[in-house]
Design an enzyme around this catalytic site. Structure first.
Site, PDB file in Angstrom:
ATOM      1  N   ASN A  10       0.633  -1.797   0.226  1.00 58.79           N
ATOM      2  CA  ASN A  10       0.606   0.002   0.208  1.00 58.79           C
ATOM      3  C   ASN A  10       1.522   1.610  -0.134  1.00 58.79           C
ATOM      4  OD1 ASN A  10      -1.773   1.992   0.320  1.00 58.79           O
ATOM      5  ND2 ASN A  10      -2.211   1.226   2.655  1.00 58.79           N
ATOM      6  N   LYS A  12       0.021   4.236  -0.984  1.00 60.28           N
ATOM      7  CA  LYS A  12      -0.523   5.784   0.234  1.00 60.28           C
ATOM      8  C   LYS A  12      -0.131   7.122  -0.924  1.00 60.28           C
ATOM      9  CE  LYS A  12       0.192   3.744   4.787  1.00 60.28           C
ATOM     10  NZ  LYS A  12       0.025   3.301   5.995  1.00 60.28           N
ATOM     11  N   HIS A  97      -9.573   1.435   5.078  1.00 58.55           N
ATOM     12  CA  HIS A  97      -8.317   2.494   5.320  1.00 58.55           C
ATOM     13  C   HIS A  97      -8.453   2.725   6.502  1.00 58.55           C
ATOM     14  CE1 HIS A  97      -4.166   2.766   6.240  1.00 58.55           C
ATOM     15  NE2 HIS A  97      -4.037   1.980   5.701  1.00 58.55           N
ATOM     16  N   GLU A  99      -6.981   5.780   7.317  1.00 57.37           N
ATOM     17  CA  GLU A  99      -6.568   6.755   7.345  1.00 57.37           C
ATOM     18  C   GLU A  99      -7.739   7.613   6.958  1.00 57.37           C
ATOM     19  OE1 GLU A  99      -3.079   5.924   5.142  1.00 57.37           O
ATOM     20  OE2 GLU A  99      -2.006   5.280   6.941  1.00 57.37           O
ATOM     21  N   GLU A 169      -5.719  -3.761  10.603  1.00 55.11           N
ATOM     22  CA  GLU A 169      -5.029  -3.342  10.739  1.00 55.11           C
ATOM     23  C   GLU A 169      -5.049  -2.393  12.087  1.00 55.11           C
ATOM     24  OE1 GLU A 169      -3.077  -1.629   6.835  1.00 55.11           O
ATOM     25  OE2 GLU A 169      -4.701  -1.102   7.220  1.00 55.11           O
ATOM     26  N   GLY A 175       2.805   2.807  10.456  1.00 54.98           N
ATOM     27  CA  GLY A 175       3.372   3.558  10.434  1.00 54.98           C
ATOM     28  C   GLY A 175       3.896   4.325  11.011  1.00 54.98           C
ATOM     29  N   SER A 215       3.549  -1.891  10.126  1.00 51.17           N
ATOM     30  CA  SER A 215       4.780  -1.832  10.723  1.00 51.17           C
ATOM     31  C   SER A 215       5.462  -3.406  10.455  1.00 51.17           C
ATOM     32  CB  SER A 215       4.880  -1.529  11.862  1.00 51.17           C
ATOM     33  OG  SER A 215       4.719  -0.066  11.918  1.00 51.17           O
TER      34      SER A 215
HETATM   35  P1  PGA Z   1       2.543   0.723   7.591  1.00 51.73           P
HETATM   36  O1  PGA Z   1       0.979   0.814   6.882  1.00 51.73           O
HETATM   37  O2  PGA Z   1       3.162  -0.572   7.053  1.00 51.73           O
HETATM   38  O3  PGA Z   1       3.997   1.470   7.255  1.00 51.73           O
HETATM   39  O4  PGA Z   1       2.391   0.556   8.693  1.00 51.73           O
HETATM   40  C1  PGA Z   1       0.432  -0.336   6.779  1.00 51.73           C
HETATM   41  C2  PGA Z   1      -0.544   0.747   6.298  1.00 51.73           C
HETATM   42  O5  PGA Z   1      -1.063   1.381   6.799  1.00 51.73           O
HETATM   43  O6  PGA Z   1      -1.175  -0.092   5.204  1.00 51.73           O
END
Ligand code: PGA
Length: 254
Positions: A10, A12, A97, A99, A169, A175, A215
């Site tokens: 992903n 983003k 997601h 976000e 998640e 992140g 992460s």
């Molecule tokens: P990350 O993001 O691996 O940077 O923690 C995962 C995601 O938001 O799908």
């Protein structure tokens, strides 16, 4: 039941068409070898999808979008329809997601409409769920996951579910560099599988793939993927460099 791993990048809001092409050129040779063991998916931003689609044609790597409109077509400024995604060679769509939920205010009902729209277009949703730290610490983990699963997947048939991938998640792990421990992740995944079972029956629950996200990196992918109910990963930061994404997958399938 043996469920094939599915690992998705992903990106983003990272990588325009040129950077997308560079990544694919560097990543594709290793992807050929790894793809037998694991479904591999890349989700670039919308504008990079045509470039990625041309470069991934005839490759084992599937293309995903990061969002889609719940509307068919027309006066919806800034939106992208499922038909447009289909036309550009997209296979999966990441929906719900955290976000999108927290920054853009997407709720369970809207996400459910998007899931249905994607299914109607023959696209495969990667449906994301997960709790915030506050929700976890106040004992609401199960309540939140139950609401997200029953709301987001409401009205789907068992046949629909065969094309849906779930992604658990925990928001506090996205992140942040803080990964859920494999035990924490496994516990949540087992619970999510129970929820899918309550809604669609045991057979569907056993067949449904549930990715972990938050992460995931080359150093922890093997440990996470070894858990019984963890069937893949949705990867942000560690998917931005071809080498890191390759190592993460190689370690997961080893
Ligand atoms: P990350 O993001 O691996 O940077 O923690 C995962 C995601 O938001 O799908």
């Amino acid at each position: 039941m043996a469920r094939k791993l599915i690992i998705a990048a992903n990106w983003k809001m990272n990588k325009g068409p040129a950077e997308t092409a560079d990544f694919i050129a560097a990543f594709l040779p290793s992807a050929q070898a790894l793809a037998g063991e694991c479904d591999i998916v890349i989700a670039p931003p919308f504008v990079s999808i045509p470039s990625a689609s041309a470069l991934l044609a005839d490759s084992p790597v599937a293309l995903s979008a990061q969002n889609a409109s719940e509307q068919e077509k027309g006066a919806f400024t800034g939106e992208v329809s499922t038909a447009m995604l289909k036309e550009t060679g997209v296979h999966h769509v990441i929906l719900g997601h955290s976000e999108r939920r927290s920054i853009y205010g997407e709720g369970d009902q809207l996400i459910n409409a998007k899931v249905k729209k994607c299914l109607a277009a023959g696209l495969h949703p990667i449906f994301c769920i997960g709790e915030t730290l506050e929700e976890r610490e106040s004992g609401k983990l199960q309540e939140v996951l139950r609401r997200q699963v029953s709301g987001g997947l409401a009205g789907l048939s068992n046949a629909d579910m065969s094309t849906v991938v779930l992604a658990y998640e925990p928001v506090w792990a996205i992140g942040t560099g803080v990964t859920a421990t494999p035990e924490q992740a496994q516990e949540a995944h087992a619970f999510v599988r129970t929820l899918v079972g309550e809604q669609f029956g045991k057979e569907v629950a056993e067949a449904t793939r549930i990715q972990y996200g938050g992460s995931v990196k080359p150093s922890n992918s093997a440990d996470l993927m070894a858990r019984e109910d963890i069937d893949g990963a949705l990867v942000g930061g560690a998917s931005l460099e071809a080498e890191s994404f390759r190592d993460l997958i190689a370690n997961a399938v080893a």
